[in-house]
Structure formats: C-alpha cells, structure tokens
Design a protein around this motif. Structure first.
Motif, mmCIF file in Angstrom:
data_model
loop_
_atom_site.group_PDB
_atom_site.id
_atom_site.type_symbol
_atom_site.label_atom_id
_atom_site.label_comp_id
_atom_site.label_asym_id
_atom_site.label_seq_id
_atom_site.Cartn_x
_atom_site.Cartn_y
_atom_site.Cartn_z
ATOM 1 N N CYS A 171 -4.760 1.004 2.852
ATOM 2 C CA CYS A 171 -5.814 2.036 2.774
ATOM 3 C C CYS A 171 -7.002 1.578 1.932
ATOM 4 C CB CYS A 171 -5.228 3.338 2.222
ATOM 5 S SG CYS A 171 -4.888 3.298 0.436
ATOM 6 N N GLY A 172 -6.747 0.693 0.981
ATOM 7 C CA GLY A 172 -7.843 0.216 0.131
ATOM 8 C C GLY A 172 -8.191 1.179 -0.993
ATOM 9 N N CYS A 230 -3.385 -0.503 -3.987
ATOM 10 C CA CYS A 230 -4.496 -1.274 -3.396
ATOM 11 C C CYS A 230 -5.512 -1.661 -4.465
ATOM 12 C CB CYS A 230 -5.184 -0.466 -2.294
ATOM 13 S SG CYS A 230 -4.261 -0.451 -0.750
ATOM 14 N N CYS A 280 0.834 -1.223 0.000
ATOM 15 C CA CYS A 280 0.000 0.000 0.000
ATOM 16 C C CYS A 280 0.864 1.266 0.000
ATOM 17 C CB CYS A 280 -0.917 -0.023 1.223
ATOM 18 S SG CYS A 280 -1.921 1.462 1.374
ATOM 19 N N GLN A 281 0.376 2.285 -0.762
ATOM 20 C CA GLN A 281 1.127 3.553 -0.833
ATOM 21 C C GLN A 281 0.831 4.460 0.358
ATOM 22 O OE1 GLN A 281 -0.574 4.124 -4.700
ATOM 23 N NE2 GLN A 281 1.397 3.894 -5.750
ATOM 24 N N HIS A 282 -0.357 4.286 0.981
ATOM 25 C CA HIS A 282 -0.729 5.127 2.138
ATOM 26 C C HIS A 282 -1.305 4.267 3.254
ATOM 27 C CE1 HIS A 282 -0.169 8.398 -0.654
ATOM 28 N NE2 HIS A 282 -1.065 7.865 -1.481
ATOM 29 N N CYS A 332 -5.598 3.532 -2.644
ATOM 30 C CA CYS A 332 -4.494 3.972 -3.513
ATOM 31 C C CYS A 332 -4.386 3.088 -4.768
ATOM 32 C CB CYS A 332 -3.179 3.972 -2.736
ATOM 33 S SG CYS A 332 -2.594 2.319 -2.328
HETATM 34 ZN ZN LIG Z 1 -3.417 1.580 -0.293
#
Ligand SMILES: [Zn+2]
Length: 315
Positions: free
Chosen positions: A57-58, A63, A48-50, A60
C-alpha cells in the motif's frame, strides 16, 4: 517500476494473489535490468499490513519503515564486497529464525547471489530447506550456472528478459540521455547498464582504445602502452575486443553497417577486415574467450602481460 519490468511484476503479483508465492524466489536476468526493483516490490508486498491489488500500500507503518530502511524484519545482503561470505549469511539466517517483530513476516534479499562462497551457499541451503515462519527469501543473479544445483532446485524462478531496443531508447530519452542503438547493443540491451556506461564516459574510452588497437598495425611500438590501458578495466575491454573481432568477421562476410555492434568504427573495422585472415580472427577470438575465463576477479596477477601477448599474436 521501470516500464520494462511491469509485465514481470504483474506475473509475480498474479502468483502472490493466487497464494502460490511460497518461501523462496530466484530472479534471473542480466545486470542492468533492475531486478532489484522487483525484489524490493516483492519484499514490500510480503511485509505490508494492507496490501492492494497492485502490491504494497505504501502507507502503512510497515511500508513506511521499509521506505526509511528501518524495517526490523527486512534483511538484505550482497551489495558490497567481492564475495558473500558465510558469516553474513549465518547472521541473516539467525534473524530469519527469530519471530517477526511486526508479526507479519520476514524477508531476506540476496543480491548477486552467485558471489556466495560455497560455505555461504551451504549455510543458506539449510534455511531454504526449512524456511522459518512466514519468511520470504529472494535471490538475484545474472549467472545462475554459478549457483549450487541444490539452491536452484529449492527456489521458484522468474526470468527477467531484456526489453526491446525501442523501449530502452525511449526510457533513456526520458532520463535526458540520447543513446544510439549500437550503444544499447554494446550493453547487451540492459537499460541501466547503458545509462551507467554513458554517464561514466566509457563510450569515448571504448572508441579511443579500439582505435589504438587497430593502429597497432601501423605503430607496433605503442603495444605496451595500449596493453596497459586495456588492462586497467578488463571487465569492459575484453568484451569490447570480442565485439571488435565479431564485427570484423561480419565485415568479411559482407554484412552491412546496420548489422554491426560498433558502426561508429566502420572504417577501422574494414581496415582490419582487409588485413587479417578469417583463421587469424577466429584464433584470436578463441584466445580471447580463454583470456576472459582466466580474468575472473583476483585470478590474474599481471593482466597487462596477458593482454599484450594476445595483442602481439594477432597483430
Ligand atoms: Zn503497506
């Protein structure tokens, strides 16, 4: 996340947030506990990037790609086939050695890792010894004893435990499945196994087959027919026979219905408890353990004959 895995997930999240996730994890636990969901959540968190306090985060790009099974840095093997051979392992190890296309990290999930051949396990070992870049390898197994000790020693380990019977029953009820405590016990308390067991209609088959086994004392000519029916699905039928004998021994020891794994066969269990000696039952139990050992996939040429021998000896 399945309700019984929330605590497992929190434990893994705490490790991740403390920066101690490392490169390799082994998730242990019976089949049917949903360990795959934990592995997927770890993979998503790693890519995940964030990432948030609760995991990926679901939202980005990474995700979303993972959600659509299009993430170029995510690899999974072990879902199909009887064993995991060296070629797919070499291929995923080669991919782990390339740079991450999204630049964040790479993930490999090996499901049913105990099915790796020795050559496959050795090929993976090299990568586990020197994990390339920011990669995360997650192995899943229900039989850690079948993994090479060198693989075991290189992984962080997390044991997933079976949930309390009430948790399983209430989750099943939420899925529209009315199960009994004995059906949960028959599936070693693993919620997804109970679900599959009831959806496949296996519980009705268990009852029919075990009733037929008990009736062999009265109708011995049915032996070949019953043996051949049992031989079609030894993975289920041998554990059923083991539970049957255990329950008969419990009846002889004066245990109540609530202590039996199969209270629905109460009258048949008592019938056998009257007819068989304790020694005979213990001998049969021992033979059954040996038979189960020999019944590993592909090892027994004609299982029907073996099960017939077993049935004829104790009847
Ligand atoms: Zn993410």
């Amino acid at each position: 996340m399945y309700p019984w895995l929330r605590r497992d997930w929190q434990t893994l999240l705490d490790v991740a947030h403390a920066g101690r996730l490392g490169h390799a994890w082994l998730l242990l636990g019976d089949d049917g506990l949903g360990k795959e969901q934990l592995a997927d959540a770890l993979a998503a968190l790693h890519l995940c990037q964030h990432p948030t306090a609760d995991g990926a985060c679901g939202q980005c790009h990474a995700c979303q790609l993972l959600d659509k099974s299009h993430h170029p840095d995510f690899n999974r093997i072990g879902r199909e086939g009887k064993s995991i051979g060296v070629d797919p392992v070499r291929e995923v190890c080669r991919r782990l050695n390339e740079s991450a296309q999204l630049g964040l990290g790479k993930v490999l999930i090996v499901e049913q890792a105990e099915r790796m051949t020795e050559a496959a396990a050795n090929a993976l070992l090299k990568t586990l010894e020197e994990p390339p870049g920011n990669s995360l390898i997650v192995l899943l197994t229900s039989q850690a004893s079948r993994l090479l000790p060198t693989i075991l020693s290189r992984c962080n380990k997390h044991h997933c435990l079976q949930p309390a019977e009430e948790v399983t029953l209430s989750w099943l009820q939420g899925q529209g499945i009315m199960a009994t405590p004995s059906q949960v016990r028959l599936c070693q308390g693993a919620p997804l196994r109970v679900k599959a067991y009831l959806e496949e209609g296996s519980d009705a088959m268990r009852r029919t087959l075990l009733e037929a086994v008990v009736s062999l004392r009265r109708e011995p000519t049915r032996l070949p027919e019953v043996a051949s029916a049992m031989a079609t699905d030894l993975e289920h039928t041998i554990p059923w026979l083991q539970l049957l004998i255990n329950d008969v021994l419990k009846c002889q020891a004066g245990c109540g219905v609530s202590q039996l794994a199969m209270p629905d066969l109460d009258s048949q269990l008592h019938e056998l408890a009257e007819l068989c000696s304790c020694e005979q039952l213990l001998d049969s139990q021992r033979d059954l353990v040996a038979l189960r050992e020999r019944c590993q996939p592909g090892q027994l040429v004609n299982p029907s004959i073996h099960i017939q021998q077993w049935l004829s000896r104790w009847l």
